[in-house]
Design a protein around this motif. Sequence first.
Motif, short mmCIF file in Angstrom:
data_model
loop_
_atom_site.label_atom_id
_atom_site.label_comp_id
_atom_site.label_asym_id
_atom_site.label_seq_id
_atom_site.Cartn_x
_atom_site.Cartn_y
_atom_site.Cartn_z
N ILE A 35 0.86 -1.19 0.00
CA ILE A 35 0.00 0.00 0.00
C ILE A 35 0.89 1.23 0.00
CG2 ILE A 35 -1.74 1.30 1.29
CD1 ILE A 35 -2.75 -1.43 2.30
N THR A 56 -5.93 2.38 5.73
CA THR A 56 -6.11 1.40 4.64
C THR A 56 -5.37 0.11 4.96
OG1 THR A 56 -6.38 3.17 3.02
CG2 THR A 56 -5.82 1.00 2.17
N LYS A 99 -11.96 7.42 -2.78
CA LYS A 99 -12.04 7.75 -1.36
C LYS A 99 -13.24 8.68 -1.14
CE LYS A 99 -7.01 7.96 -0.88
NZ LYS A 99 -5.90 8.86 -0.53
N LEU A 105 -13.39 -1.97 -0.35
CA LEU A 105 -11.97 -2.27 -0.51
C LEU A 105 -11.76 -3.76 -0.70
CD1 LEU A 105 -8.99 -1.36 -0.49
CD2 LEU A 105 -9.07 -1.50 2.01
#
Length: 142
Positions: A18, A29, A114, A121
């Motif tokens: 990420i 996240t 977002k 996700l």
Amino acid sequence: MNGLGANETSSRRGHILIVDDDDMARRVTAQGVRELGYTVLEAANGKEAIQILRERGDISLLVTDVVMPEMDGARLAREAVFRRHALHVLFITGYASHAVRNGILDPDVNLLTKPFTLAQLAGKIRDALDASPDLSRGQSRA
């Protein structure tokens, strides 16, 4: 869905990297992805991400913010896929229409806008990992 849980999928498919220059967004996240059962590595920018990809052969998915200083997500994805052709890519951004309209991203890339939920996700990660990499464009297709 193929019946595999997230833990089985992550062990079978490798790790997730990420990349986001916003520390809080990256941490949130990453924590969510860990809660899904995946192994996660983090990078604060494209340069760090490329270094991690050089050192690690077990990364299956690059999840990258689009708008970052020095190296944006599209450039990072191109360089990463050039180095690792089978790498899948998922872009995240708060500026989806801007990124597509201004040509930063192709309109058919794997993209999550977002803010997003953990369920959104999770679905995008599954889609990205299940897709065949599109080597001509450096993106994985869902």
